[in-house]
Design an enzyme around this catalytic site. Structure first.
Site, PDB file in Angstrom:
ATOM      1  N   GLU A  51      -2.430  -7.749  31.490  1.00  0.00           N
ATOM      2  CA  GLU A  51      -1.390  -7.863  30.464  1.00  0.00           C
ATOM      3  C   GLU A  51      -0.070  -7.449  31.104  1.00  0.00           C
ATOM      4  OE1 GLU A  51      -0.957  -4.893  27.346  1.00  0.00           O
ATOM      5  OE2 GLU A  51      -0.356  -6.430  25.902  1.00  0.00           O
ATOM      6  N   ARG A  76     -13.099   1.601  22.422  1.00  0.00           N
ATOM      7  CA  ARG A  76     -12.732   1.003  23.716  1.00  0.00           C
ATOM      8  C   ARG A  76     -13.975   0.738  24.568  1.00  0.00           C
ATOM      9  NH1 ARG A  76      -7.317   1.443  24.713  1.00  0.00           N
ATOM     10  NH2 ARG A  76      -6.152   2.642  23.184  1.00  0.00           N
ATOM     11  N   THR A 129     -22.465  20.960  21.044  1.00  0.00           N
ATOM     12  CA  THR A 129     -21.971  22.183  21.654  1.00  0.00           C
ATOM     13  C   THR A 129     -20.992  22.886  20.711  1.00  0.00           C
ATOM     14  OG1 THR A 129     -21.001  23.060  23.673  1.00  0.00           O
ATOM     15  CG2 THR A 129     -20.201  20.901  23.013  1.00  0.00           C
ATOM     16  N   LYS A 154     -23.257  24.095  16.908  1.00  0.00           N
ATOM     17  CA  LYS A 154     -24.707  24.259  17.111  1.00  0.00           C
ATOM     18  C   LYS A 154     -25.418  24.712  15.829  1.00  0.00           C
ATOM     19  CE  LYS A 154     -24.629  24.963  22.069  1.00  0.00           C
ATOM     20  NZ  LYS A 154     -25.012  25.762  23.223  1.00  0.00           N
ATOM     21  N   ASP A 169     -31.336  24.932  25.297  1.00  0.00           N
ATOM     22  CA  ASP A 169     -30.723  26.033  26.067  1.00  0.00           C
ATOM     23  C   ASP A 169     -31.766  27.101  26.392  1.00  0.00           C
ATOM     24  OD1 ASP A 169     -28.114  25.035  26.059  1.00  0.00           O
ATOM     25  OD2 ASP A 169     -27.595  26.031  24.174  1.00  0.00           O
ATOM     26  N   TYR A 209     -20.151  27.283  33.883  1.00  0.00           N
ATOM     27  CA  TYR A 209     -20.268  26.354  35.016  1.00  0.00           C
ATOM     28  C   TYR A 209     -18.938  25.769  35.493  1.00  0.00           C
ATOM     29  CZ  TYR A 209     -20.339  22.577  31.492  1.00  0.00           C
ATOM     30  OH  TYR A 209     -20.045  21.728  30.459  1.00  0.00           O
TER      31      TYR A 209
END
Ligand code: NAP
Length: 549
Positions: free
Chosen positions: A33, A203, A317, A321, A367, A492
């Site tokens: 485009e 999308r 999450t 929960k 978990d 993490y």
């Protein structure tokens, strides 16, 4: 028919625009485009017209020409007559563009303007031999247009429009469903996209619902609408080309979720085992008191009930929960006893028949087993009689304490708020029985305690958290441990927190948050697909995404 993948390119000069277009083609796009809003001033400038004609002639892919006015979110502030003259010139040029995009508001403003545009495009009543088609479009960057139905009806009433386009800022995941409905009801090819974080599903899932095309940017810096993904993300993470009518949908529900590594991990797993599924971030805002539950229930309830979506699994999450468990109980779904005992769940698995109807739904907490497996592997044996120090007393700590106590460990909960630690100990003791060995201590006591393992369940050390440079146990106290001690961090991001860095320095055994993430994700994956998760692949892509290969 699969949807086209179109890359919008903002044009300033010919050469860089063509370089970008070639890069888009090389990356796998089908269409370009050309956004000429800023390259075309509307003045009678021959140079501009030559540049735009050249752009179209040299385009390495079929193209759409769009000159979006400022009043519809674009950069063009000249008049409509000049734009229309440009479209007439392009439509009759030796190499015409495949499409021109004109806003419904401009097209319906004057009969004269409409007639001129109709003369420049191919349509059933066109007498000339033309190859340019009209995309009739409407955009709203603020939200769902109040007059959406009227706008759609007005577009459908225009026989000269070959493709209809509607794009507005999605305010909730539910807006995607209305966009899918618009495509399904359309009498001709349609582009229906949600802008912003909530619109990502529209999308990525364009092909599943028969959308004419989806847009993606060449790079993160080159997005032309909020919420647009990059072509690499669309093709490599979401596997856009493999999404079809029957593709099952999964996702991570939370707030925020945009930076979750779940999509990278699970989509790679689906590809590895040949499962026809796609995993998306599904943002659902939290809220005070019952508001969070109300928004979770309304949104997730509607997504699950929308049969053509084939929603078959969720990771859930923070902050939802507890809401998943409550919703599952209200719906009468199977509740895993561990999730019921803890009062929180992180997984929903939905089994559907060939027609998309729900056959069975199960709410699980992965978990717990993840934390127990990680520590058992690190210990090299079972946890019976081991002394485990859990740092924190929030949602993750609850699952960890339950799992460790249930596996026979003696657990001390260290928390900033002693009262909360005591409440957690009481709750888990009454769930598992008084025989379990649990006690509560203030967080400050953890450093001088003597546990076989410590598990951080606070956000200390986490990027973007309350103390990214901090450790829940002082670095000095970590240094004084015996080398048999295990230090396990559930955080993490980053993979090596200050706590783990200190433990590594002191030559202690370490379990990082990626290991726990991979374990809990692997169990979810097996529940959804019936296949064993490719855990090695999960770990590799998770570490790559987090920047520690
Ligand atoms: P939560 O329910 O909000 O609980 C947070 C806990 O951390 C509370 O005990 C709180 O103490 C304590 N805390 C918060 N800020 C503190 C501070 N500045 N100093 C000392 N203690 C503090 O959170 P959650 O859901 O349990 O999540 C905790 C962490 O687990 C997250 O940050 C996330 O990184 C990690 N996680 C990892 C995985 C995985 O798969 N690896 C999965 C989920 C979560 P008070 O009670 O005193 O407020």
């Amino acid at each position: 028919m699969p949807s086209f993948l179109c890359i919008p390119i903002t044009v300033h000069d010919l050469a860089p625009a063509l370089t970008d277009a070639q890069a888009a083609k090389d990356a796998g796009a089908d269409l370009i485009e050309w956004r000429i809003d800023e390259a075309f001033s509307g003045s009678d400038d021959e140079h501009e017209l030559r540049l735009i004609k050249q752009l179209v002639a040299d385009s390495p892919l079929p193209c759409i020409v769009t000159c979006r006015p400022t009043w519809e979110g674009g950069g063009y502030d000249g008049d409509d007559d000049a734009r229309v003259s440009l479209f007439e010139a392009l439509g009759t040029a030796d190499t015409p563009p495949r499409y021109i995009d004109v806003e419904l508001a401009a097209y319906s403003r004057s009969a004269n303007l409409k007639q001129k545009i109709n003369l420049a495009v191919e349509h059933p009543k066109q007498v000339r031999d033309l190859n340019t088609s009209l995309i009739l479009s409407a955009h709203d960057f603020g939200g769902r247009p109040m007059d959406l139905t009227r706008r759609i009806a007005a577009m459908r009433a225009e026989p000269a429009a070959s493709v209809l386009k509607i794009a507005y800022r999605a305010r909730s995941l539910r807006d995607n469903l209305e966009l899918f409905d618009l495509i399904a009801e359309s009498d001709r090819p349609m582009i229906a996209l949600g802008m912003g974080e909530f619109g990502l599903a529209s999308r990525v899932l364009a092909s599943k619902f028969g959308g004419f095309l989806t847009f993606a940017s060449l790079h993160q810096q080159k997005t032309t609408a909020p919420g647009q993904t990059t072509i690499r993300e669309l093709l490599d993470v979401y596997r856009f080309r493999s999404i079809g009518l029957r593709t099952r949908v999964y996702g991570v529900v939370g707030w925020p979720v945009a930076h979750s590594i779940g999509p990278i991990v699970h989509n790679a797993g689906f590809e590895a085992v040949g499962h026809d599924g796609v995993y998306l971030p599904l943002p659902v805002a939290g809220g005070e008191g019952d508001d969070g539950y109300t928004s979770f229930k309304a949104t997730i309830g509607e997504l699950i009930d929308y049969p053509r979506l084939d929603l078959c699994g969720l990771s859930v999450t923070i902050p939802h929960k507890e809401n998943l468990l409550r919703f599952g109980q209200e719906m009468g779904w199977e509740i895993d006893p561990t999730a019921a005992a803890i009062g929180a769940a992180n997984t929903l698995a939905v089994e559907r028949d060939d027609k998309g109807a729900i056959v069975h739904a199960r709410v699980v907490n992965t978990d717990v087993t993840a934390a127990v497996s990680c520590l058992t592997e690190a210990m090299g044996g079972d946890l019976k009689g081991k002394h485990v120090g859990v740092l924190g007393a929030g949602g993750v700590a609850r699952a960890v304490v339950y799992g460790m106590a249930n596996a026979g460990a003696q657990v001390t909960v260290f928390n900033r708020s002693l009262q909360r630690a005591e409440a957690l100990v009481d709750a888990i003791s009454s769930a598992l029985g008084e025989h379990v060995k649990l006690e509560a201590q203030p967080l400050a006591a953890a450093g001088k305690s003597a546990c076989d393992a410590y598990i951080n369940c606070t956000p200390l050390g986490m990027n973007g958290g309350p103390g990214p440079e901090q450790s829940p146990i002082s670095i000095e106290d970590i240094g004084n441990r015996t080398d048999a001690t295990i230090v396990f961090d559930t955080v993490y991001n980053p993979v090596e927190t200050p706590l783990l860095a200190a433990a590594r320095e002191a030559r202690l055994r370490i379990v990082d948050g990626v290991e726990m993430f991979v374990h809990q994700a692997s169990e979810q994956f097996a529940l959804w697909t019936g296949s064993q998760a490719p855990s090695g692949l999960f770990e590799r892509v998770a570490r790559e995404a987090l920047g520690t290969k």
